[in-house]
Scaffold this motif. Structure first.
Motif, mmCIF file in Angstrom:
data_model
loop_
_atom_site.group_PDB
_atom_site.id
_atom_site.type_symbol
_atom_site.label_atom_id
_atom_site.label_comp_id
_atom_site.label_asym_id
_atom_site.label_seq_id
_atom_site.Cartn_x
_atom_site.Cartn_y
_atom_site.Cartn_z
ATOM 1 N N GLY A 273 0.793 -1.220 0.000
ATOM 2 C CA GLY A 273 0.000 0.000 0.000
ATOM 3 C C GLY A 273 0.824 1.268 0.000
ATOM 4 O O GLY A 273 0.301 2.343 -0.286
ATOM 5 N N LYS A 274 2.118 1.173 0.324
ATOM 6 C CA LYS A 274 2.928 2.376 0.468
ATOM 7 C C LYS A 274 4.169 2.383 -0.409
ATOM 8 O O LYS A 274 4.599 3.436 -0.871
ATOM 9 C CB LYS A 274 3.362 2.543 1.932
ATOM 10 C CG LYS A 274 2.223 2.725 2.919
ATOM 11 C CD LYS A 274 2.767 2.864 4.334
ATOM 12 C CE LYS A 274 1.642 3.038 5.349
ATOM 13 N NZ LYS A 274 2.172 3.138 6.733
ATOM 14 N N ASP A 275 4.754 1.219 -0.620
ATOM 15 C CA ASP A 275 6.091 1.186 -1.199
ATOM 16 C C ASP A 275 6.083 1.308 -2.718
ATOM 17 O O ASP A 275 5.071 1.096 -3.385
ATOM 18 C CB ASP A 275 6.808 -0.101 -0.782
ATOM 19 C CG ASP A 275 7.090 -0.134 0.708
ATOM 20 O OD1 ASP A 275 7.116 0.946 1.313
ATOM 21 O OD2 ASP A 275 7.262 -1.236 1.260
ATOM 22 N N TYR A 276 7.248 1.614 -3.220
ATOM 23 C CA TYR A 276 7.511 1.788 -4.646
ATOM 24 C C TYR A 276 7.424 0.425 -5.343
ATOM 25 O O TYR A 276 7.948 -0.570 -4.837
ATOM 26 C CB TYR A 276 8.910 2.390 -4.779
ATOM 27 C CG TYR A 276 9.381 2.729 -6.163
ATOM 28 C CD1 TYR A 276 8.541 3.306 -7.103
ATOM 29 C CD2 TYR A 276 10.711 2.499 -6.518
ATOM 30 C CE1 TYR A 276 9.003 3.636 -8.362
ATOM 31 C CE2 TYR A 276 11.188 2.829 -7.777
ATOM 32 C CZ TYR A 276 10.321 3.393 -8.694
ATOM 33 O OH TYR A 276 10.785 3.717 -9.944
ATOM 34 N N SER A 277 6.757 0.343 -6.488
ATOM 35 C CA SER A 277 6.596 -0.942 -7.181
ATOM 36 C C SER A 277 6.976 -0.802 -8.653
ATOM 37 O O SER A 277 6.106 -0.813 -9.527
ATOM 38 C CB SER A 277 5.158 -1.443 -7.048
ATOM 39 O OG SER A 277 4.243 -0.464 -7.516
ATOM 40 N N PRO A 278 8.267 -0.661 -8.948
ATOM 41 C CA PRO A 278 8.682 -0.481 -10.339
ATOM 42 C C PRO A 278 8.746 -1.800 -11.097
ATOM 43 O O PRO A 278 8.789 -2.887 -10.506
ATOM 44 C CB PRO A 278 10.082 0.120 -10.193
ATOM 45 C CG PRO A 278 10.609 -0.510 -8.939
ATOM 46 C CD PRO A 278 9.415 -0.635 -8.025
ATOM 47 N N GLY A 279 8.762 -1.698 -12.411
ATOM 48 C CA GLY A 279 9.118 -2.841 -13.232
ATOM 49 C C GLY A 279 10.629 -2.887 -13.362
ATOM 50 O O GLY A 279 11.360 -2.253 -12.601
ATOM 51 N N TRP B 227 4.955 -8.913 -7.646
ATOM 52 C CA TRP B 227 3.776 -9.579 -8.188
ATOM 53 C C TRP B 227 3.802 -9.577 -9.711
ATOM 54 O O TRP B 227 4.519 -8.794 -10.340
ATOM 55 C CB TRP B 227 2.493 -8.914 -7.680
ATOM 56 C CG TRP B 227 2.380 -7.447 -7.977
ATOM 57 C CD1 TRP B 227 2.115 -6.861 -9.172
ATOM 58 C CD2 TRP B 227 2.538 -6.380 -7.037
ATOM 59 N NE1 TRP B 227 2.088 -5.497 -9.052
ATOM 60 C CE2 TRP B 227 2.339 -5.173 -7.752
ATOM 61 C CE3 TRP B 227 2.810 -6.322 -5.670
ATOM 62 C CZ2 TRP B 227 2.420 -3.929 -7.135
ATOM 63 C CZ3 TRP B 227 2.881 -5.083 -5.068
ATOM 64 C CH2 TRP B 227 2.692 -3.908 -5.792
ATOM 65 N N ILE B 228 3.018 -10.485 -10.267
ATOM 66 C CA ILE B 228 2.764 -10.512 -11.707
ATOM 67 C C ILE B 228 1.375 -9.930 -11.922
ATOM 68 O O ILE B 228 0.400 -10.386 -11.314
ATOM 69 C CB ILE B 228 2.821 -11.950 -12.268
ATOM 70 C CG1 ILE B 228 4.189 -12.578 -11.991
ATOM 71 C CG2 ILE B 228 2.534 -11.954 -13.763
ATOM 72 C CD1 ILE B 228 4.255 -14.059 -12.353
ATOM 73 N N GLU B 229 1.271 -8.916 -12.761
ATOM 74 C CA GLU B 229 -0.017 -8.283 -13.010
ATOM 75 C C GLU B 229 -0.864 -9.150 -13.939
ATOM 76 O O GLU B 229 -0.365 -9.691 -14.933
ATOM 77 C CB GLU B 229 0.185 -6.903 -13.643
ATOM 78 C CG GLU B 229 0.897 -5.918 -12.725
ATOM 79 C CD GLU B 229 1.228 -4.620 -13.437
ATOM 80 O OE1 GLU B 229 1.290 -4.631 -14.683
ATOM 81 O OE2 GLU B 229 1.428 -3.598 -12.753
ATOM 82 N N LEU B 230 -2.134 -9.267 -13.610
ATOM 83 C CA LEU B 230 -3.082 -10.027 -14.425
ATOM 84 C C LEU B 230 -4.232 -9.123 -14.846
ATOM 85 O O LEU B 230 -4.710 -8.301 -14.049
ATOM 86 C CB LEU B 230 -3.632 -11.224 -13.641
ATOM 87 C CG LEU B 230 -2.607 -12.243 -13.126
ATOM 88 C CD1 LEU B 230 -3.317 -13.331 -12.328
ATOM 89 C CD2 LEU B 230 -1.820 -12.857 -14.276
ATOM 90 N N VAL C 65 8.385 -5.374 -8.816
ATOM 91 C CA VAL C 65 9.066 -5.637 -7.553
ATOM 92 C C VAL C 65 8.655 -4.576 -6.547
ATOM 93 O O VAL C 65 8.324 -3.445 -6.911
ATOM 94 C CB VAL C 65 10.598 -5.650 -7.730
ATOM 95 C CG1 VAL C 65 11.012 -6.778 -8.643
ATOM 96 C CG2 VAL C 65 11.102 -4.327 -8.280
ATOM 97 N N LEU C 66 8.667 -4.948 -5.283
ATOM 98 C CA LEU C 66 8.198 -4.062 -4.218
ATOM 99 C C LEU C 66 9.398 -3.577 -3.415
ATOM 100 O O LEU C 66 10.077 -4.370 -2.757
ATOM 101 C CB LEU C 66 7.212 -4.813 -3.318
ATOM 102 C CG LEU C 66 6.424 -3.995 -2.294
ATOM 103 C CD1 LEU C 66 5.555 -2.959 -2.992
ATOM 104 C CD2 LEU C 66 5.563 -4.915 -1.446
ATOM 105 N N LEU C 67 9.674 -2.268 -3.482
ATOM 106 C CA LEU C 67 10.849 -1.703 -2.830
ATOM 107 C C LEU C 67 10.442 -0.586 -1.880
ATOM 108 O O LEU C 67 9.819 0.392 -2.309
ATOM 109 C CB LEU C 67 11.818 -1.140 -3.876
ATOM 110 C CG LEU C 67 12.399 -2.144 -4.876
ATOM 111 C CD1 LEU C 67 13.216 -1.411 -5.922
ATOM 112 C CD2 LEU C 67 13.254 -3.177 -4.159
#
Length: 752
Positions: free
Chosen positions: A23-29, A133-136, A186-188
């Motif tokens: 809910g808060k962290d950076y999620s780049p590809g 995660w993998i987006e669906l 990825v969740l950073l």
């Protein structure tokens, strides 16, 4: 996805897991290249077979997600950035680090993770990982779904399909799974959080190691495994390259990444010649000065040119000084020193002459270096590279730009410790493509109005569009209120800004008990003169304007010229001053004329609102230059006292300030004689002092424009004393009084 707040070892995947908050962290590809597609495809298919589908994460796109855990491996062997971090499948998938390599974190994410991951990996010898995660997506939300329907459900288009970085999973496989497969994310956590997590874990790790009497041998570590894998791959590639060389004379096939790099290098070469010409051409900025401005306790030190345009900013406390044009650096540094700023500059600034036509956007954790283009705002300039002040690394997107961008940073007072080539982040790549094919000029429209169609008729049709009108929802408000007038959006009794604006424009107190429809937009309003109702929004636009100077003339410029000429004709009998615009100067009984002069004010840019591109085609015009551009100062001559010009009635005025007063007296029908002589006096008047005007009843009038000069102020003092001794009535006017001339000369204005 883990919600724990400490780094913990996950034995099932063989990774030290960095926790994350979806809910808060950076999620780049991450960047996927041709050589990493097989590992990415294998990883995704393995996760799809486990069918662990979850609801969409707070920051995720799509219909659902599959949680994953991935490895983060430092890759100092990367030719383009030694800080590179590889995103890999976990060790449990088997194979070497290179076999599991799926791509690289984008450069923008390295400042978050690179240093911490490297330290954690080196000290523990255990691979590090994070969640993701993998987006669906729903199949129906993809274009392939409808293409498939048009093809009667056939899968023929998959016959020639090959895995690629854009589509590692075939359409048939996605249909069989029931979802369209998107990106792997990825969740950073943010940089400070990662640093704190690593520090806490290593502190605990060291304490436990110190308590062990008999220490076990350290694990083999990630780096030896990486070296072994690299050596094996090098041997394979050498054998393959030798075979290619023997068969066709070349070492191997060019990758997509290499093609992109070569394309950027080719596109950058013409810039080098253009910059040679740029550096030897003069700039258009003049009279640079530094000022300190504070807004809501936020203080900035700016460098302005003579027209008030922002040329640069000194970023406190220690710089850098960023500029819109690098050619003005020497003058800008002098302006800062004159302002009292102790700024450091390279001693050999003159020798650093190989700089590019580029600007540095300093802010946050990195500095963006952008290429200047005429007529384009800074936010839309293409990015050529970026600099990380913490690590001292300059990353360029084309090898040929490394030297000029290094010089640019040296002129900013920083010395890059490492210069490397990198691939732009996918968002930067899209931004640069848009900048290349669709450069957008800065809009001259600074605001919008709600002027009704009826009120617009007061402005010629050619110029109406520059009022930038938008429809109002006043009718809906009125309907809800059940009255003929909608409720007041602003009440002058409560809103002091509205009250002051009305009173300044009309020179009378607001009638708080009465309201009516705004004469320009129809919204509920109040008045300071009978029948003249104007809302807060329209008053603000009359005082601030809809348009702004962009440094590029166009049809909007003609609208400004029209408005200035119309005001000079109908309200001032000559060129108005900025101060005079604050007060309506036409008879208040002529309501239509009041409406017209207010709308003309809408079309006038105020100097402080100018917004130029990083490379304007001309400097922003000062107010005097706008008057000259409108043809209202055709006979003006610049002198040490100001701009000498003839007033509308033919009287010679030594400054525009004097002309504004003379034109007012002429326009209002006040008889006045220029340059009357003061009575002689053996001490006070031995040189023949003269006033600026004498009115019909013998009153002397002085326009005091240079009171900051000691000799001028002393002369004014002698004139005051002469008037007192001889019983002369003396009226003095300053530039700040130009919007109060009706009150000052009320005794001489014709009645009725």
């Amino acid at each position: 996805m883990s919600s724990r707040d400490t780094i913990q070892y996950a034995p099932d995947v063989g990774l030290l897991m960095i926790p994350g908050d979806p809910g808060k962290d950076y999620s780049p590809g991450f960047a996927v290249f041709d050589d990493s597609v097989p590992a990415l495809r294998s990883f995704i298919l393995e996760r799809l077979r486990k069918v662990d589908i979850r609801p969409t994460a707070p920051k995720a796109k799509g219909r659902a997600v599959i949680p994953v855990r991935v490895g983060l491996v430092p890759r100092p062997d990367n030719d383009y950035d030694t800080r590179a971090v590889s995103v890999t499948a976990p060790p449990c998938h088997g194979g070497s680090v290179l076999d599991r390599h799926m791509g690289y974190l984008y450069s923008s994410a390295l400042h978050v993770t690179s240093e911490s991951i490297r330290e954690l990996t080196e000290e523990t010898g255990v691979p590090v990982g994070c969640h993701g995660w993998i987006e669906l997506y729903d199949l129906e939300n993809t274009s392939r779904f409808y293409d498939d329907e048009d093809a009667d459900g056939a899968d023929g288009d998959d016959v020639d399909w090959e895995p690629s970085r854009d589509e590692p999973v075939s359409w048939a496989e996605q249909k069989a799974f029931g979802y369209a497969v998107g990106s792997v994310r990825v969740l950073l956590p943010e940089r400070q959080t990662v640093r704190a997590l690593v520090d806490d874990y290593l502190a605990t790790h060291r304490r436990e190691a110190d308590r062990c009497v008999e220490r076990e041998p350290a694990p083999s570590g990630v780096e030896p495994d990486l070296r072994r894998a690299l050596a094996e791959r090098l041997a394979v590639r050498l054998r393959t390259g030798l075979r290619h060389r023997a068969a066709g004379g070349v070492w191997g096939r060019e990758t997509e990444r290499e093609r992109a790099r070569r394309r950027r290098d080719v596109e950058a070469r013409p810039l080098l010649d253009a910059w040679e010409a740029y550096r030897t051409s003069p700039h258009d900025f003049r009279d640079l000065r530094a000022v300190t401005r504070s807004v809501f306790h936020h203080t900035r030190i700016l460098v302005l040119d003579g027209s008030g345009v922002e040329v640069g900013q000194y970023h406190e406390p220690d710089g850098p000084l960023t500029l819109v044009d690098e050619r003005v650096r020497a003058e800008a540094l002098d302006a800062l020193r004159a302002h009292g700023v102790d700024v450091d500059a390279p001693e050999d600034l003159a020798s650093l002459d190989g700089f590019p036509d580029a600007v540095v956007v300093a802010g946050g954790d990195k500095w963006s270096i952008r290429l200047s283009k005429p007529g384009v705002p800074r936010s839309r300039l293409p990015e050529a590279g970026w600099f990380d002040p913490d690590s001292g690394t300059l990353t360029v997107y084309a090898a040929s730009l490394a030297e000029p961008l290094t010089v640019l940073l040296l002129r900013h007072g920083v010395h890059p410790l490492l210069v490397t080539w990198g691939t732009p982040h996918e968002e930067v790549e899209r931004h640069n493509r848009r900048a290349a094919v669709a450069p957008a000029e800065i809009s001259p429209v600074n605001s919008y109005s709600r002027v009704t169609a009826a009120a617009q008729q007061l402005i010629p049709e050619l110029h109406r569009r520059w009022l930038n009108t938008r429809p109002d929802d006043g009718e809906a408000l009125a309907a809800r209120a059940g009255s003929l007038l909608p409720p007041l959006i602003d009440d002058a009794a409560e809103n002091s800004y509205y009250r002051r604006a009305l009173e300044a424009l009309f020179g009378a107190p607001v009638n708080l008990a009465e309201r009516g429809p705004c004469r320009l937009c129809g919204r509920s309003a109040q008045s300071a003169r009978p029948g003249l109702f104007y809302c807060h929004g329209c008053c603000a636009l009359a005082r601030g304007g809809v348009l702004r100077d962009t440094g590029v003339d166009g049809a909007w410029t003609e609208a400004i010229v029209y408005a200035l000429r119309r005001l000079a004709e109908a309200e001032f009998s000559g060129p108005p001053s900025l101060t005079q615009l604050d007060r309506v100067g036409v008879p208040f009984e002529d309501h239509a004329l009041v409406d017209e002069v207010l709308l003309c004010r809408f079309l006038l840019p105020r100097p402080g609102s100018a917004v130029l591109s990083a490379r304007p085609l001309r400097p922003a015009r000062t107010w005097t230059e706008w008057l000259a551009h409108a043809g209202l100062l055709t006979d003006g001559v610049r002198t040490s006292m100001g701009t000498a010009t003839k007033a509308t009635d033919g009287h010679l005025c030594r400054s525009l300030f004097e002309r504004h007063v003379d034109d007012f007296l002429h326009h209002r029908g006040v008889a006045h004689e220029p340059e009357p002589a003061y009575p002689r006096h053996p001490e006070l008047n031995t040189t023949g002092l003269r006033a600026d005007w004498r009115l019909a009843d013998g009153t002397f009038v002085e326009a005091l424009g240079l009171m900051t000069r000691e000799t001028y102020a002393a002369k004014v003092a002698r004139k005051r004393e002469l008037a007192r001794l001889h019983g002369l009535r003396l009226v003095t006017v300053t530039a700040e009084d130009l919007n109060r001339l009706p009150e000052i000369f009320t005794d001489w204005l014709p009645k009725g």
